[in-house]
Write a protein that holds these residues in place. Structure first.
Motif, PDB file in Angstrom:
ATOM      1  N   PRO A 208      -1.803 -14.174  -2.811  1.00 43.51           N
ATOM      2  CA  PRO A 208      -2.381 -13.085  -2.324  1.00 43.51           C
ATOM      3  C   PRO A 208      -2.386 -13.770  -0.904  1.00 43.51           C
ATOM      4  CG  PRO A 208      -3.636 -14.839  -2.864  1.00 43.51           C
ATOM      5  CD  PRO A 208      -1.836 -14.959  -3.059  1.00 43.51           C
ATOM      6  N   ASP A 209      -1.491 -14.222   0.348  1.00 43.74           N
ATOM      7  CA  ASP A 209      -1.105 -14.007   1.295  1.00 43.74           C
ATOM      8  C   ASP A 209      -0.428 -13.391   1.997  1.00 43.74           C
ATOM      9  OD1 ASP A 209      -1.346 -14.777   4.036  1.00 43.74           O
ATOM     10  OD2 ASP A 209      -1.721 -16.839   3.299  1.00 43.74           O
ATOM     11  N   LEU A 284       1.164   7.502  -5.096  1.00 45.81           N
ATOM     12  CA  LEU A 284       1.447   6.856  -4.275  1.00 45.81           C
ATOM     13  C   LEU A 284      -0.094   7.303  -3.897  1.00 45.81           C
ATOM     14  CD1 LEU A 284       3.506  10.471  -2.841  1.00 45.81           C
ATOM     15  CD2 LEU A 284       3.934   7.735  -3.552  1.00 45.81           C
ATOM     16  N   ARG A 285      -1.293   8.050  -4.284  1.00 49.98           N
ATOM     17  CA  ARG A 285      -2.598   7.453  -3.753  1.00 49.98           C
ATOM     18  C   ARG A 285      -2.931   6.139  -4.330  1.00 49.98           C
ATOM     19  NH1 ARG A 285      -6.531  11.817  -6.970  1.00 49.98           N
ATOM     20  NH2 ARG A 285      -8.307  10.510  -5.625  1.00 49.98           N
ATOM     21  N   PHE A 286      -2.075   5.453  -5.496  1.00 54.78           N
ATOM     22  CA  PHE A 286      -2.147   4.057  -5.638  1.00 54.78           C
ATOM     23  C   PHE A 286      -2.268   3.160  -4.373  1.00 54.78           C
ATOM     24  CE2 PHE A 286      -0.775   0.420  -7.047  1.00 54.78           C
ATOM     25  CZ  PHE A 286      -1.397  -0.342  -7.524  1.00 54.78           C
ATOM     26  N   PHE A 287      -0.691   3.936  -3.893  1.00 57.60           N
ATOM     27  CA  PHE A 287      -0.218   2.633  -2.359  1.00 57.60           C
ATOM     28  C   PHE A 287      -1.100   3.125  -1.142  1.00 57.60           C
ATOM     29  CE2 PHE A 287       4.294   3.102  -4.339  1.00 57.60           C
ATOM     30  CZ  PHE A 287       4.241   2.445  -4.953  1.00 57.60           C
ATOM     31  N   GLU A 288      -1.879   4.342  -1.343  1.00 59.26           N
ATOM     32  CA  GLU A 288      -2.438   4.158  -0.213  1.00 59.26           C
ATOM     33  C   GLU A 288      -3.640   3.415   0.129  1.00 59.26           C
ATOM     34  OE1 GLU A 288      -3.391   8.400  -0.011  1.00 59.26           O
ATOM     35  OE2 GLU A 288      -1.465   8.943   0.494  1.00 59.26           O
ATOM     36  N   ARG A 289      -4.459   3.218  -1.772  1.00 58.78           N
ATOM     37  CA  ARG A 289      -5.217   2.675  -1.587  1.00 58.78           C
ATOM     38  C   ARG A 289      -5.641   1.487  -1.229  1.00 58.78           C
ATOM     39  NH1 ARG A 289     -10.065   4.037  -4.015  1.00 58.78           N
ATOM     40  NH2 ARG A 289      -9.965   5.856  -3.056  1.00 58.78           N
ATOM     41  N   LYS A 290      -4.133   0.535  -1.925  1.00 50.54           N
ATOM     42  CA  LYS A 290      -3.485  -1.107  -2.381  1.00 50.54           C
ATOM     43  C   LYS A 290      -3.518  -1.397  -0.671  1.00 50.54           C
ATOM     44  CE  LYS A 290      -0.266  -4.133  -4.096  1.00 50.54           C
ATOM     45  NZ  LYS A 290       0.134  -4.611  -5.320  1.00 50.54           N
ATOM     46  N   ALA A 291      -3.072   0.081  -0.347  1.00 46.66           N
ATOM     47  CA  ALA A 291      -3.017  -0.604   1.275  1.00 46.66           C
ATOM     48  C   ALA A 291      -4.169  -0.576   1.877  1.00 46.66           C
ATOM     49  CB  ALA A 291      -2.119   0.718   2.291  1.00 46.66           C
ATOM     50  N   THR A 292      -5.385   0.138   2.279  1.00 50.03           N
ATOM     51  CA  THR A 292      -6.279  -0.180   2.185  1.00 50.03           C
ATOM     52  C   THR A 292      -7.233  -1.663   1.882  1.00 50.03           C
ATOM     53  OG1 THR A 292      -6.383   2.745   2.428  1.00 50.03           O
ATOM     54  CG2 THR A 292      -8.658   0.775   2.721  1.00 50.03           C
ATOM     55  N   LEU A 293      -6.822  -1.698   1.151  1.00 46.61           N
ATOM     56  CA  LEU A 293      -7.563  -3.138   0.322  1.00 46.61           C
ATOM     57  C   LEU A 293      -6.949  -3.900   1.118  1.00 46.61           C
ATOM     58  CD1 LEU A 293      -7.885  -2.035  -3.086  1.00 46.61           C
ATOM     59  CD2 LEU A 293      -9.554  -2.332  -1.782  1.00 46.61           C
ATOM     60  N   LEU A 294      -5.392  -3.898   1.137  1.00 54.10           N
ATOM     61  CA  LEU A 294      -4.990  -5.638   1.564  1.00 54.10           C
ATOM     62  C   LEU A 294      -5.287  -5.529   3.657  1.00 54.10           C
ATOM     63  CD1 LEU A 294      -1.323  -5.091  -0.049  1.00 54.10           C
ATOM     64  CD2 LEU A 294      -3.910  -6.568  -0.527  1.00 54.10           C
ATOM     65  N   TYR A 305       3.871  -6.347  -4.905  1.00 52.85           N
ATOM     66  CA  TYR A 305       3.062  -7.102  -6.521  1.00 52.85           C
ATOM     67  C   TYR A 305       2.476  -7.516  -5.998  1.00 52.85           C
ATOM     68  CZ  TYR A 305       7.557  -4.255  -8.508  1.00 52.85           C
ATOM     69  OH  TYR A 305       7.708  -3.300  -8.415  1.00 52.85           O
ATOM     70  N   ALA A 306       1.994  -8.571  -5.084  1.00 52.20           N
ATOM     71  CA  ALA A 306       0.834  -8.993  -4.016  1.00 52.20           C
ATOM     72  C   ALA A 306      -0.505  -7.707  -4.640  1.00 52.20           C
ATOM     73  CB  ALA A 306       0.404  -8.578  -3.424  1.00 52.20           C
ATOM     74  N   PRO A 307      -1.070  -9.067  -5.355  1.00 58.60           N
ATOM     75  CA  PRO A 307      -2.623  -8.965  -5.786  1.00 58.60           C
ATOM     76  C   PRO A 307      -3.240  -8.403  -4.839  1.00 58.60           C
ATOM     77  CG  PRO A 307      -2.253 -11.208  -5.593  1.00 58.60           C
ATOM     78  CD  PRO A 307      -0.927 -10.790  -5.335  1.00 58.60           C
ATOM     79  N   VAL A 308      -4.509  -7.740  -5.349  1.00 59.44           N
ATOM     80  CA  VAL A 308      -5.424  -6.948  -4.002  1.00 59.44           C
ATOM     81  C   VAL A 308      -6.792  -8.032  -4.315  1.00 59.44           C
ATOM     82  CG1 VAL A 308      -4.934  -4.897  -4.095  1.00 59.44           C
ATOM     83  CG2 VAL A 308      -6.798  -5.031  -5.872  1.00 59.44           C
ATOM     84  N   ALA A 309      -6.852  -8.790  -4.987  1.00 58.67           N
ATOM     85  CA  ALA A 309      -8.112  -9.972  -5.528  1.00 58.67           C
ATOM     86  C   ALA A 309      -8.243 -11.058  -4.475  1.00 58.67           C
ATOM     87  CB  ALA A 309      -7.910 -10.349  -6.523  1.00 58.67           C
ATOM     88  N   LYS A 310      -8.595 -11.439  -3.600  1.00 58.46           N
ATOM     89  CA  LYS A 310      -9.566 -11.995  -2.619  1.00 58.46           C
ATOM     90  C   LYS A 310      -9.047 -13.916  -2.282  1.00 58.46           C
ATOM     91  CE  LYS A 310     -12.806  -9.443  -0.345  1.00 58.46           C
ATOM     92  NZ  LYS A 310     -14.058  -9.378  -0.118  1.00 58.46           N
ATOM     93  N   GLU A 311      -9.021 -14.195  -4.165  1.00 55.70           N
ATOM     94  CA  GLU A 311      -9.127 -15.250  -4.370  1.00 55.70           C
ATOM     95  C   GLU A 311      -7.530 -15.362  -5.181  1.00 55.70           C
ATOM     96  OE1 GLU A 311     -11.710 -17.746  -4.574  1.00 55.70           O
ATOM     97  OE2 GLU A 311     -12.444 -17.753  -3.041  1.00 55.70           O
TER      98      GLU A 311
END
Length: 598
Positions: A208-209, A284-294, A305-311
């Motif tokens: 996650p880091d 591609l919409r999923f990528f955009e949202r994931k980028a925002t979350l990261l 393949y990074a997790p979006v969970a904080k921990e």
């Protein structure tokens, strides 16, 4: 307390087959007997070449011998693969692998002569033979062998090519494994620099880091760059061998062999990729949202393949095993019973330690009716998926064990069907049982990441390999050009949506160096989507589908994928309808993810 922690061992049991590992006297005796019997079989075939027979009893005996030798070669091959994978420095195992390659080449040469005899047999005699009750269960693979013989070189030339391949073609593949096995990645952790294997370093790519992911990604690339010249030579010589062999066989398409091996038409492959390419917008919409979350503007390769969970939640091996067993039982108690046997009897090598080769696989000990699963388990959601995936492979083999050996040889694309079906069972259950919204998001994202792999990552591999062979047919391709081709393919497959790509992916991916078959990529995508369609049927029909599923798996070695889909699902794979329906299910997962992460 202690016994509970060690309910399931993470180290497999190979001694049940041949005690003593690469020093096993029993295995050496097994090889010696196999070598003698292979030599005797070759003499038998040569005698038939001199004096052809139309006696069905003679041919039945020959084919029984073929199946028996095939089982034993599978047994020996599986044992050696396991030895080399669990310890890449096992030099004795490497020597055994070399000896087994020679035995296998001799057997294949005999089979080539046998195929030539099939080809020379008068058609009425051939048809009469296959109509007999003893031969009809293996008619499909026999017809397939006869057809392929007509498309290849004369038997002596094919045998020569096979003999030369042992120390040429296959040796280049072995060299790749040796290079990767000795590579070490320096990584600073807990105040000290650790030397990680490629497999251990790759596991950190799901950290996650982002600092960890980026650092490991670039350390890996530094390591690949150091080996670039040698790996480029290896890939060039593998490709060159194939192209020369195809030229002599007068094959005009590099895709002829992989399509034929997968019992699949070019129309099906083209339709599948076309439908996927038209449906990448939602990813591609999923990528955009994931980028925002990261917290980044655009995803880089090491973010995919990074997790979006904080921990990062780490799951113990026993806990993962129990969860998989529980979910398999909901679909089919027999599937769960089989998987429990695999855990209990130590069919699985999952320990996280140095010296193992990267990746995961399932191999079959055909003479013993058992399988062995190899992976490196570090407690991630992706590891649990891999474990379920490989158990799916093992279950596929399990339900076919009572069939004739010749119809147990299913192709790679339908093999991936069983494995990804098992993944779907486990991942959907994980999402349903999530204890929090954040956990549900993380698990859903892990499932969607597999769609990314099959639709984008593997598409990039397919595009790269297609273009590599086009250029290799004109001469050697430099390491610099391989990097250019790789990045071009990645940009096209990912619709130029990433901020940073992976120029050395051609060096990092083992699948480009496997000599069994080229294009070790699109069958994964086929299997994923085919299993998604199967899974949809399972959800609609409930427990009654379990028997239909087993019936389909049992047919995978005795018909084309188009016939398989039509017989068991009533669908035409050369038309977009089935593929679109499977992708729509993926889109529902993405829609759910987007809703939960608003």
């Amino acid at each position: 307390m202690s016994s509970k922690k060690e309910k399931y061992s993470q180290k497999w049991d190979l001694d049940v087959f041949f005690p003593g590992g690469s020093s096993s006297p029993q295995f050496r005796e097994y090889l010696e007997e196999l070598e003698r019997d292979t030599t005797d079989f070759d003499a038998r075939i040569r005698q038939l070449q001199k004096k052809p027979s139309q006696d069905s009893d003679v041919w039945y005996g020959v084919l029984e011998t073929v199946q028996g030798l095939s089982r034993r070669l599978s047994q020996a091959g599986a044992f050696v693969v396991c030895l080399v994978s669990q310890d890449v420095k096992d030099e004795k195992a490497k020597l055994l692998r070399g000896r087994l390659s020679q035995i296998g080449a001799a057997f294949n040469a005999s089979l080539t002569r046998l195929d030539q005899l099939f080809l020379e047999m008068p058609t009425p005699v051939w048809n009469s033979l296959l109509e007999g009750s003893r031969f009809s269960p293996i008619a499909f693979p026999l017809e397939e062998r006869r057809r392929r013989a007509a498309e290849r070189l004369p038997a002596d030339a094919e045998s020569l090519a096979g003999d030369l391949a042992v120390d040429g073609y296959h040796a280049w593949g072995d060299l790749y494994n040796s290079i990767v096995g000795r590579m070490r990645i320096p990584y600073d952790e807990e105040g000290q620099t650790k030397q990680l294997s490629i497999g251990q370093a790759s596991n950190k790519m799901s950290s996650p880091d982002r600092k960890v992911r980026k650092a490991v990604f670039h350390r890996l690339n530094e390591a690949w760059e150091k080996e670039e010249d040698l790996l480029a030579s290896t890939l060039n010589h593998l490709g060159g061998f194939r192209l020369q062999l195809y030229r002599h066989r007068e094959w005009d398409s590099i895709l002829k062999e992989p399509l034929d091996v997968n019992r699949m038409s070019s129309a099906t492959l083209s339709t599948m990729w076309d439908v996927i390419d038209r449906n990448k917008g939602k990813i591609l919409r999923f990528f955009e949202r994931k980028a925002t979350l990261l917290g980044v503007e655009k995803l880089a390769w090491y973010d995919l393949y990074a997790p979006v969970a904080k921990e990062e939640s780490s799951v113990g091996y026993d806990e993962a095993a129990s969860f998989i067993l529980e979910q398999f039982a909901h679909f089919d108690p027999e599937m769960a019973r089989f998987a429990e046997q695999a855990f209990r009897e130590r069919w699985i090598e999952a320990e996280d330690r140095p010296g193992k080769r990267p990746g995961g696989f399932c191999t079959n000990f055909a003479d013993s009716g058992q399988s062995r699963i190899f992976m490196t388990f570090a407690g991630t959601a992706s590891n649990i998926s891999t474990l379920a995936h490989e158990l799916g492979h093992a279950y596929h083999q399990h339900v076919m064990n009572d069939l004739p050996q010749l119809v147990q040889r299913y192709s790679m694309n339908v093999a991936e069907t069983a494995s990804t079906f098992a993944e779907s069972i486990v991942s959907d259950a994980s999402i349903r049982s999530a204890k929090s919204k954040e956990q549900q998001i993380a698990l859903l994202e892990d499932k969607i990441q597999r769609s990314v792999a099959f639709f984008m990552d593997i598409h990039a591999r397919f595009l790269f390999e297609t273009r590599f062979y086009e250029e290799r047919s004109q001469g050697l391709v430099s390491g610099e050009r391989l990097k250019e081709l790789m990045v071009q393919a990645e940009k096209e497959a990912f619709k130029d949506s990433l901020s940073e790509y992976h120029p050395w992916f051609w060096a990092a991916k083992l699948h480009f160096y496997i000599t069994g078959v080229p294009f070790y990529n699109f069958p994964y995508t086929f299997g994923y989507l085919f299993s998604t369609g199967l899974y949809s049927r399972a959800m609609e029909e409930g427990p009654a589908f379990a028997k239909k599923y087993v019936d389909l798996l049992r047919d995978t070695g005795r018909m084309t994928v188009e016939d398989l889909a039509y017989k068991h699902l009533g669908v035409d794979l050369t038309r977009p309808g089935f593929w679109q329906g499977a992708i729509d299910r993926v889109h529902r997962d993405i829609d759910r993810f987007l809703e939960l992460t608003k």
